[in-house]
Motif scaffolding. Structure first.
Motif, mmCIF file in Angstrom:
data_model
loop_
_atom_site.group_PDB
_atom_site.id
_atom_site.type_symbol
_atom_site.label_atom_id
_atom_site.label_comp_id
_atom_site.label_asym_id
_atom_site.label_seq_id
_atom_site.Cartn_x
_atom_site.Cartn_y
_atom_site.Cartn_z
ATOM 1 N N PHE A 643 29.732 14.399 26.248
ATOM 2 C CA PHE A 643 29.783 14.134 27.684
ATOM 3 C C PHE A 643 31.135 14.533 28.278
ATOM 4 O O PHE A 643 31.200 15.243 29.289
ATOM 5 C CB PHE A 643 29.499 12.652 27.941
ATOM 6 N N LEU A 644 32.218 14.121 27.645
ATOM 7 C CA LEU A 644 33.530 14.424 28.201
ATOM 8 C C LEU A 644 33.847 15.913 28.093
ATOM 9 O O LEU A 644 34.500 16.473 28.993
ATOM 10 C CB LEU A 644 34.601 13.604 27.490
ATOM 11 N N ASP A 645 33.389 16.566 27.043
ATOM 12 C CA ASP A 645 33.587 18.015 26.949
ATOM 13 C C ASP A 645 32.870 18.731 28.083
ATOM 14 O O ASP A 645 33.394 19.701 28.655
ATOM 15 C CB ASP A 645 33.078 18.525 25.603
ATOM 16 N N ARG A 646 31.713 18.240 28.428
ATOM 17 C CA ARG A 646 30.967 18.852 29.537
ATOM 18 C C ARG A 646 31.673 18.610 30.859
ATOM 19 O O ARG A 646 31.743 19.510 31.705
ATOM 20 C CB ARG A 646 29.547 18.282 29.572
ATOM 21 N N VAL A 647 32.218 17.426 31.051
ATOM 22 C CA VAL A 647 32.948 17.130 32.281
ATOM 23 C C VAL A 647 34.169 18.034 32.408
ATOM 24 O O VAL A 647 34.448 18.588 33.489
ATOM 25 C CB VAL A 647 33.360 15.643 32.303
ATOM 26 N N LEU A 648 34.916 18.203 31.326
ATOM 27 C CA LEU A 648 36.098 19.060 31.374
ATOM 28 C C LEU A 648 35.718 20.512 31.645
ATOM 29 O O LEU A 648 36.429 21.223 32.375
ATOM 30 C CB LEU A 648 36.865 18.952 30.060
ATOM 31 N N ALA A 649 34.626 20.974 31.073
ATOM 32 C CA ALA A 649 34.191 22.348 31.324
ATOM 33 C C ALA A 649 33.793 22.538 32.785
ATOM 34 O O ALA A 649 34.121 23.561 33.401
ATOM 35 C CB ALA A 649 33.031 22.697 30.392
ATOM 36 N N ASP A 650 33.091 21.562 33.341
ATOM 37 C CA ASP A 650 32.697 21.656 34.751
ATOM 38 C C ASP A 650 33.921 21.649 35.666
ATOM 39 O O ASP A 650 33.979 22.399 36.649
ATOM 40 C CB ASP A 650 31.765 20.512 35.116
ATOM 41 N N ARG A 651 34.901 20.819 35.366
ATOM 42 C CA ARG A 651 36.086 20.764 36.214
ATOM 43 C C ARG A 651 36.927 22.027 36.096
ATOM 44 O O ARG A 651 37.531 22.465 37.078
ATOM 45 C CB ARG A 651 36.915 19.531 35.860
ATOM 46 N N ALA A 652 36.982 22.594 34.912
ATOM 47 C CA ALA A 652 37.715 23.848 34.765
ATOM 48 C C ALA A 652 37.046 24.963 35.557
ATOM 49 O O ALA A 652 37.726 25.816 36.150
ATOM 50 C CB ALA A 652 37.809 24.222 33.287
ATOM 51 N N GLU A 653 35.724 24.960 35.592
ATOM 52 C CA GLU A 653 35.012 25.984 36.356
ATOM 53 C C GLU A 653 35.227 25.832 37.854
ATOM 54 O O GLU A 653 35.278 26.818 38.593
ATOM 55 C CB GLU A 653 33.524 25.919 36.016
ATOM 56 N N LEU A 654 35.393 24.568 38.318
ATOM 57 C CA LEU A 654 35.580 24.298 39.747
ATOM 58 C C LEU A 654 37.037 24.129 40.141
ATOM 59 O O LEU A 654 37.327 23.814 41.300
ATOM 60 C CB LEU A 654 34.805 23.032 40.128
ATOM 61 N N ASP A 655 37.965 24.307 39.196
ATOM 62 C CA ASP A 655 39.403 24.135 39.456
ATOM 63 C C ASP A 655 39.722 22.737 39.967
ATOM 64 O O ASP A 655 40.522 22.549 40.886
ATOM 65 C CB ASP A 655 39.912 25.177 40.455
ATOM 66 N N LEU A 656 39.106 21.744 39.369
ATOM 67 C CA LEU A 656 39.384 20.356 39.703
ATOM 68 C C LEU A 656 40.330 19.775 38.657
ATOM 69 O O LEU A 656 40.407 20.278 37.527
ATOM 70 C CB LEU A 656 38.084 19.541 39.740
#
Length: 746
Positions: A643-656
């Motif tokens: 779950f946390l790996d997915r959150v970090l990947a999504d934020r990196a893609e959105l520059d969050l």
């Protein structure tokens, strides 16, 4: 040097008349003529500083460099003052009072010098507030580092670090310290006399029986119970960190530790403090005062001497505790956000529990997070840094990826021994029940409560307090807002009218602005309404509500055979834990209007799960929500990072964050726009806004967000800090606030 409006700080003539100046700078003429000094001029000045024969001590280092507290941003720098006979004892780290811009201002002495850096006459130190070194040099450097990281002023950081001085508390603590020294001296003398007497008796005693049984001496009793293992023993990396804590050489150990649900953080922390050793200092930070009190009780039971430095204490008690910590009366300090700057002697270990809690974000300028303060202290004082939590954190995972933190893994153990049995209300359970399986409180939830009551108390967590705190149109689902102030409308009872929680408006004839219907439905059911429903289902069980208007529920007041309905963060921790737990309205928790709603929901759920007994002792938790959501699936999985790996990947893609560093500029519309026009942002900085705000009480305000890569964050903070200082020097009108990485930026 004339810093706009601060010229009085450099010229004594601007503060006193001729007679007052004579009394401050000149002493009666000596009986014998003093030998002439070719370095002195006819006015008795050395390098622009007036000196007299009466300033024996001040003449050694007659100039004091002072950092002022509470000055404007463009004046946030050291100023030089003349040391007088009355203030000759002033040394680095002491509080003084000076005249600055026509006002009596508090400051901290940075250092004493032999010569000033200006040829103008210096204003004198007005008064030495206390001879206590309240800001050691290392702590001053920490404050400067925090100000640089947060684009703030050192004066504002010092205001956060220092409690207000209390003269009576200082006097009583001095008396107590003197009494402790006398008692220690008497004890040392008595011990020396006893040792001398023992040595004399040993020399004269010739009949001592030396035949002893060495096989049975100091042997443990055969029927002694084995020592139970401590929770911290399951984390091998923790022992290695404690061994290297406080070392003068080598890399500073820094780590993060995600605890299993069956390991209380208080027991792990207490074990670490016991293993640290009495000659090394430790600082423990927790979000809530209740967490601090729980740890204090555990340390008291184990006989670990400690002090609690709480922001909720009165001024006298807080300053008395601050002085005890300052003089090294205790080496272990507990506290919440306000204790992050505690001047612990020989600081070797800093532990922060639940660093993701929003209570650890300072609401006053320059708005530093406790994590930032502790990182600065670890770098400056070389103390080990340990982050404890029941749930993984996105910022800490980013620090682990960057190599700043080392992740401590627990030893393998059966799942039933480290956590309760966690079940999500999946499609199978819903279909098995039929129509009731899709209700807010299905029969499976009632079963968990019913069986849990046979073994102990039961915890029911709901997202919100109140009765029905959020309602919407039945037809189109538009949320009901007050037509006067746009705040959400709510219900206070089963048949009560709609009312606004902000302006108090009563709305009897509400009509949806989208479809013009009048029927409304509950979006979120609060803790009061939930307790009312459970009281009808379990009339023999005692219902207790914690959080919101009901206030906190003490741990000792939990009924051993009752039901506790609590909001996130207000859950009590009874002795032995809860027999069962029920997490209601999980989908509503995830629907919070924030980009980190899923991570925050998992954090709150895991804190509730940590209060439930392990599966070996009958602990069971049911999550009522959409079981296919990643956040809910993460609860069921054991020690999973998907779950946390997915959150970090999504934020990196959105520059969050944490893939980027953000700064928020909020203020008056014209002030915000002028600031962005004048500030020189680094190349590659993304700017969003300014955008006018139209919320309640935000008329005429605007907001802008700037973004940069984390590797260049210091460039951004330097630019913003310079922009704020320049705006202050130009005396521009309008209010403005700059925050780095605010938790509610999106």
């Amino acid at each position: 040097m004339r810093p706009g409006g601060g010229a009085q700080a450099l010229s004594p003539s601007a503060h006193a008349s001729g007679g007052e100046q004579q009394g401050l700078f000149e002493a009666p003429a000596p009986a014998a003529p003093a030998p002439t000094d070719p370095a002195r001029d006819s006015a008795g000045r050395v390098g622009g500083l007036r000196t007299t024969a009466g300033f024996a001590l001040a003449e050694e280092r007659p100039v004091a460099s002072v950092r002022l507290i509470g000055v404007l941003p463009h004046l946030d720098r050291p100023f030089e003052y003349a040391v007088t006979a009355e203030t000759a004892a002033a040394e680095a780290g002491m509080r003084v009072r000076v005249r600055f811009s026509g006002k009596d201002t508090e400051g901290i002495v940075l250092e004493r010098r032999d010569e000033p850096t200006t040829d103008r006459a210096l204003a004198p130190l007005v008064r030495l507030v206390s001879e206590d070194v309240v800001v050691p040099p290392a702590l001053m450097r920490v404050c400067e580092d925090v100000a640089d990281r947060c684009a703030g002023t050192v004066g504002d950081v010092l205001r956060l670090a220092l409690p207000p001085r209390h003269a009576r508390a200082e006097k009583r603590d001095r008396e107590m310290a003197a009494a402790e020294r006398d008692a220690a001296a008497r004890g040392s003398a008595a011990a020396a006399e006893a040792e001398a007497g023992t040595s004399s008796d040993a020399d004269t005693d010739t009949d001592t029986d030396t035949d002893t049984d060495t096989d049975t001496e100091d042997a443990p009793a055969a029927d002694a119970p084995p020592t139970p293992p401590r929770p911290g023993d399951r984390y091998p990396g923790l022992a290695a960190l404690l061994t290297r804590a406080g070392g003068a050489e080598g890399p500073v150990p820094r780590a993060s530790l995600t605890l299993d649900a069956g390991d209380p953080w208080t027991s792990v922390t207490a074990g670490a403090l016991e293993d640290l050793g009495p000659d090394r200092g430790a600082l423990v930070i927790a979000p809530d005062q209740r967490d601090v009190a729980r740890l204090s009780r555990v340390l008291t039971e184990r006989g670990v001497d400690h002090e609690v430095l709480a922001g909720t204490d009165g001024p006298e008690k807080r300053y008395r505790t601050f002085r005890r910590v300052l003089r090294g009366a205790t080496r272990v300090v507990l506290g919440n956000r306000s204790a992050a700057f505690a001047p612990v002697r020989d600081l070797a270990l800093v532990i922060c529990y639940d660093a993701s809690d929003d209570l650890l974000t300072e609401p006053r300028a320059p708005y530093p997070h406790v994590r930032t303060v502790l990182q600065a202290r670890s770098a400056e004082e070389r103390c080990a840094l340990l982050f404890l939590a029941s749930s993984e954190s996105v910022p800490l995972r980013a620090l682990e990826t960057a190599g700043y933190l080392r992740r401590l893994e627990p030893l393998p153990a059966p799942v039933t021994a480290v956590r309760p049995r966690i079940t999500a209300m999946d499609q199978y359970l819903r279909d098995r029940e039929g129509a009731s399986g899709r209700s807010r409180m299905p029969r499976e939830a009632l079963r968990v409560i019913r069986e849990g009551l046979t073994r102990g108390p039961v915890l029911v967590q709901v997202p919100r307090s109140g009765y029905v705190p959020a309602i919407a149109c039945t037809f189109c689902g538009t949320r009901c807002h007050c037509p006067e102030c746009s705040a959400p409308l709510s219900l206070t009872g089963r048949s009560g009218p709609l009312h606004c929680r902000v302006c108090g408006r009563r709305e009897d004839g509400y009509r949806c602005p989208e479809c013009h219907r009048t029927e409304v439905r509950a979006m979120v059911v609060g803790s009061t309404r939930t307790a009312e429903e459970l009281s009808r289902a379990f009339p023999s069980a005692r219902l207790q509500v914690a959080g919101g208007a009901h206030g906190p529920l003490e741990d000792a007041d939990v009924d051993p055979a009752g039901i506790v309905v609590a909001t996130p963060g207000a859950e009590p921790a009874p002795e032995g834990g809860f027999a069962a737990g029920l997490l209601l309205d999980a989908d509503a928790m995830l629907a919070r209007a924030a980009y980190d709603a899923d991570v925050e929901a998992v954090r709150r759920w895991r804190h509730a799960i940590a209060l439930v007994r392990t599966a070996e002792h009958g602990g069971e938790v049911l999550v009522v929500g959409t079981s296919t959501l990643p956040a809910i699936r993460d609860l069921v999985a054991h020690r999973s990072s998907v779950f946390l790996d997915r959150v970090l990947a999504d934020r990196a893609e959105l520059d969050l964050p944490p893939a980027s560093r953000l700064a928020e500029i909020v203020g008056d519309r014209d002030a915000c726009r002028r600031f962005l026009e004048n500030v020189e942002l680094p190349d590659g900085t993304d700017r969003f806004g300014p955008v006018d705000l139209d919320g309640p009480g935000q008329a005429g305000t605007a907001r802008a967000v700037v973004r940069i890569t984390p590797s260049r964050s210091r460039e951004l903070t330097t630019a913003l800090r310079s922009g704020v200082a320049g705006r202050s020097a130009r005396k521009e009108r309008g209010s403005l606030r700059v925050r780095l990485d605010p938790p509610d930026v999106f």
